[in-house]
Scaffold this active site. Structure first.
Site, mmCIF file in Angstrom:
data_model
loop_
_atom_site.group_PDB
_atom_site.id
_atom_site.type_symbol
_atom_site.label_atom_id
_atom_site.label_comp_id
_atom_site.label_asym_id
_atom_site.label_seq_id
_atom_site.Cartn_x
_atom_site.Cartn_y
_atom_site.Cartn_z
ATOM 1 N N ARG A 121 51.546 -40.906 16.259
ATOM 2 C CA ARG A 121 50.090 -41.781 16.396
ATOM 3 C C ARG A 121 50.369 -43.255 15.654
ATOM 4 O O ARG A 121 50.611 -43.421 14.671
ATOM 5 C CB ARG A 121 49.481 -40.377 15.821
ATOM 6 C CG ARG A 121 48.390 -42.218 15.801
ATOM 7 C CD ARG A 121 46.921 -41.032 15.031
ATOM 8 N NE ARG A 121 45.778 -42.113 15.600
ATOM 9 C CZ ARG A 121 45.230 -41.861 13.912
ATOM 10 N NH1 ARG A 121 45.127 -41.629 13.093
ATOM 11 N NH2 ARG A 121 44.038 -42.492 13.972
ATOM 12 N N HIS B 38 45.452 -43.609 1.973
ATOM 13 C CA HIS B 38 45.387 -44.090 3.540
ATOM 14 C C HIS B 38 46.732 -44.625 3.194
ATOM 15 O O HIS B 38 47.628 -45.714 2.359
ATOM 16 C CB HIS B 38 44.592 -45.146 3.479
ATOM 17 C CG HIS B 38 42.620 -44.848 3.309
ATOM 18 N ND1 HIS B 38 42.324 -44.028 4.395
ATOM 19 C CD2 HIS B 38 42.217 -45.012 2.145
ATOM 20 C CE1 HIS B 38 41.325 -43.718 3.692
ATOM 21 N NE2 HIS B 38 41.003 -44.037 2.628
ATOM 22 N N ALA C 223 39.650 -41.075 9.496
ATOM 23 C CA ALA C 223 38.521 -41.587 10.086
ATOM 24 C C ALA C 223 36.748 -40.948 9.259
ATOM 25 O O ALA C 223 36.348 -42.128 9.435
ATOM 26 C CB ALA C 223 38.350 -41.817 11.701
ATOM 27 N N TYR D 184 50.836 -47.026 10.873
ATOM 28 C CA TYR D 184 51.077 -45.534 10.259
ATOM 29 C C TYR D 184 52.622 -45.670 10.492
ATOM 30 O O TYR D 184 52.930 -44.338 9.654
ATOM 31 C CB TYR D 184 50.417 -44.279 11.554
ATOM 32 C CG TYR D 184 48.816 -45.008 10.952
ATOM 33 C CD1 TYR D 184 48.114 -45.035 10.305
ATOM 34 C CD2 TYR D 184 48.767 -44.677 12.703
ATOM 35 C CE1 TYR D 184 46.621 -45.104 9.954
ATOM 36 C CE2 TYR D 184 46.539 -44.771 12.760
ATOM 37 C CZ TYR D 184 46.148 -44.922 12.047
ATOM 38 O OH TYR D 184 44.356 -45.486 12.024
ATOM 39 N N PRO E 226 41.408 -35.746 10.121
ATOM 40 C CA PRO E 226 41.943 -36.125 11.451
ATOM 41 C C PRO E 226 42.763 -36.650 11.503
ATOM 42 O O PRO E 226 42.871 -38.226 11.288
ATOM 43 C CB PRO E 226 40.307 -36.534 11.922
ATOM 44 C CG PRO E 226 39.971 -36.795 11.075
ATOM 45 C CD PRO E 226 40.236 -35.865 9.754
ATOM 46 N N ASN E 227 43.285 -36.677 12.614
ATOM 47 C CA ASN E 227 44.804 -37.175 13.604
ATOM 48 C C ASN E 227 45.936 -37.114 12.614
ATOM 49 O O ASN E 227 47.088 -37.731 13.056
ATOM 50 C CB ASN E 227 44.289 -38.089 13.852
ATOM 51 C CG ASN E 227 43.115 -38.226 14.962
ATOM 52 O OD1 ASN E 227 42.694 -37.429 15.935
ATOM 53 N ND2 ASN E 227 41.922 -38.551 14.921
ATOM 54 N N ASN F 167 43.560 -37.755 1.901
ATOM 55 C CA ASN F 167 43.710 -38.868 3.081
ATOM 56 C C ASN F 167 42.274 -38.216 3.945
ATOM 57 O O ASN F 167 42.755 -36.960 4.696
ATOM 58 C CB ASN F 167 45.056 -38.934 3.537
ATOM 59 C CG ASN F 167 44.832 -40.127 5.476
ATOM 60 O OD1 ASN F 167 44.212 -40.353 5.970
ATOM 61 N ND2 ASN F 167 46.533 -40.787 5.027
#
Length: 148
Positions: A19, A101, A78, A24, A11-12, A75
């Site tokens: 973001r 990550h 969350a 990141y 997610p994301n 990856n």
């Protein structure tokens, strides 16, 4: 035999580049995929990419990796810290998984320090930003016995 690796993003991660760039970075998911393609070409392996914001789709991708891929680089975003379903899926397939990550999850909020992925992964790479992906490909190939 030519190795095939699935690079699975949760997610994301589709929002990379915009973001929280202070956490990141500014590299997009498309940029990372190109980095991985370049690395795969240099190593003579195949790579495929999937990204989903949905836990069930990630579970399905792990299940579908059986017989298709020699390894998975995951990856989970969350879901790393919440998903027993992903842990169970990885523990149910005989496909090695590297947990990845972008940020160093151990230097962030306390809730990010726990990983449900780690107990069923062959290893974890975190904190190297986008460069972690080619590092993970090298690590997977070393695990599989390929040249890096």
């Amino acid at each position: 035999m030519k190795h095939a690796v699935l690079i699975l993003n949760g997610p994301n991660l589709n929002l990379l580049g915009t973001r929280q760039p202070e956490v990141y970075g500014t590299t997009t998911l498309a940029d990372i995929e190109q980095m991985c393609r370049n690395k795969a070409t240099a190593l003579g392996i195949d790579v495929a990419f999937q990204q989903s914001n949905h836990e069930g789709a990630l579970v399905d991708a792990i299940h579908n990796a059986i017989g298709e891929y020699h390894g998975i680089i995951l990856n989970a975003g969350a879901y790393t810290h919440t998903s027993i379903a992903l842990m169970d899926a990885m523990g149910s397939v005989e496909v090695p998984v590297i947990e990845l990550h972008l940020s160093n999850i151990h230097a962030r909020e306390a809730f990010r320090h726990h990983s449900y992925i780690a107990p069923v992964a062959i290893g974890q790479i975190c904190g190297f930003g986008a460069n972690g992906y080619p590092l993970a490909i090298d690590a997977m190939m070393a695990h599989l016995g390929g040249d890096t």
